[in-house]
Scaffold this motif. Structure first.
Motif, short mmCIF file in Angstrom:
data_model
loop_
_atom_site.label_atom_id
_atom_site.label_comp_id
_atom_site.label_asym_id
_atom_site.label_seq_id
_atom_site.Cartn_x
_atom_site.Cartn_y
_atom_site.Cartn_z
N LEU A 161 1.19 -1.41 -0.14
CA LEU A 161 -0.32 -0.10 -0.16
C LEU A 161 0.72 0.51 0.01
CD1 LEU A 161 -2.40 -1.34 3.10
CD2 LEU A 161 -3.36 -0.59 0.46
N ASN B 183 -3.46 0.86 -3.10
CA ASN B 183 -2.84 -0.62 -2.93
C ASN B 183 -2.39 -0.68 -4.31
OD1 ASN B 183 -3.17 -3.49 -3.44
ND2 ASN B 183 -4.28 -3.83 -3.27
N ALA C 297 -5.64 -5.93 -0.46
CA ALA C 297 -5.06 -5.58 0.58
C ALA C 297 -5.62 -5.54 1.47
CB ALA C 297 -4.18 -3.88 0.50
#
Length: 226
Positions: free
Chosen positions: A135, A169, A175
């Protein structure tokens, strides 16, 4: 005969300045999170109006073991949304046992390329840990300085109360983040929805002036959030 001097009843500026500095530097209670509870627990009665510090307590005689447990963050959220993300709330409205305890949690699922859009929490500082995925996490200070870093599983971040922040992401898999707050009801203001999707809507003249764009641009953005 010696004259007697009369002491002025008024304090000198230096004395007043010293007294003020002493008052400001003395320890004071912290107001950075919800007030401390005055009982072991206070399971929220969500049917009653909210008070200044939380919901009224359910009668202790009606409290059961189930009140202290919550599985609302166990399942993956649906990321089939315009932003490609999902936020499942674990605040007092979802988990009444958090009432007056000054903490809550969220589950954030983000699809590849998805975004937890720029937003703020007006009543809490946030900390989060990445459970899965890669991220880009960012926050913006009140001086308009952007702070970002790419995070992977096991890494944490913190966002001071009220600052605009986001997570995107940038990996190839979904994620997952778990976030925690020092309030049982931190609130969330999503900047784009707040400005372009409010009801009643923000006047177009305000938005064209604020963003320095033509009305057609504002109308187009508003259509996305209508």
């Amino acid at each position: 005969m010696a004259s007697s001097s009369t002491q002025s009843p008024h304090k000198s500026p230096l004395v007043l300045l010293f007294s003020t500095l002493l008052l400001l530097s003395s320890p004071r209670p912290s107001l950075s999170s919800d007030p401390d509870p005055l009982q072991d627990f206070c399971i929220a009665d969500l049917q009653s109006p909210i008070s200044l510090t939380g919901f009224p307590c359910k009668p202790a005689s009606n409290v059961t073991s189930n009140d202290f447990f919550f599985n609302g963050l166990a399942q993956e959220g649906d990321t089939n949304s315009p932003f490609g993300s999902s936020v499942l709330l674990g605040n007092v409205l979802a988990f009444p046992a958090l009432n007056t305890l000054g903490l809550s949690m969220n589950r954030v699922d983000i699809a590849p390329g998805g975004l937890n859009p720029p937003h703020t929490h007006p009543r809490a500082t946030e900390t989060g840990v990445v459970i899965r995925g890669k991220l880009l996490v960012g926050l913006i200070s009140t001086s308009n300085v952007l702070y970002t870093k790419n995070l992977t599983a096991g890494e944490m971040f913190v966002v001071p109360r009220g600052l605009v922040h986001f997570q995107m992401n940038i990996g190839e898999e979904k994620a997952l983040i778990f976030t925690a707050f020092n309030s049982h009801l931190p609130g969330a203001v999503i900047v784009s929805l707040n400005l372009f999707g409010s009801r009643p809507s923000v006047p177009t003249d305000v938005l064209t002036k604020a963003f320095q764009v033509e009305q057609s641009v504002v109308d187009q953005i508003k259509s996305k959030f209508g």
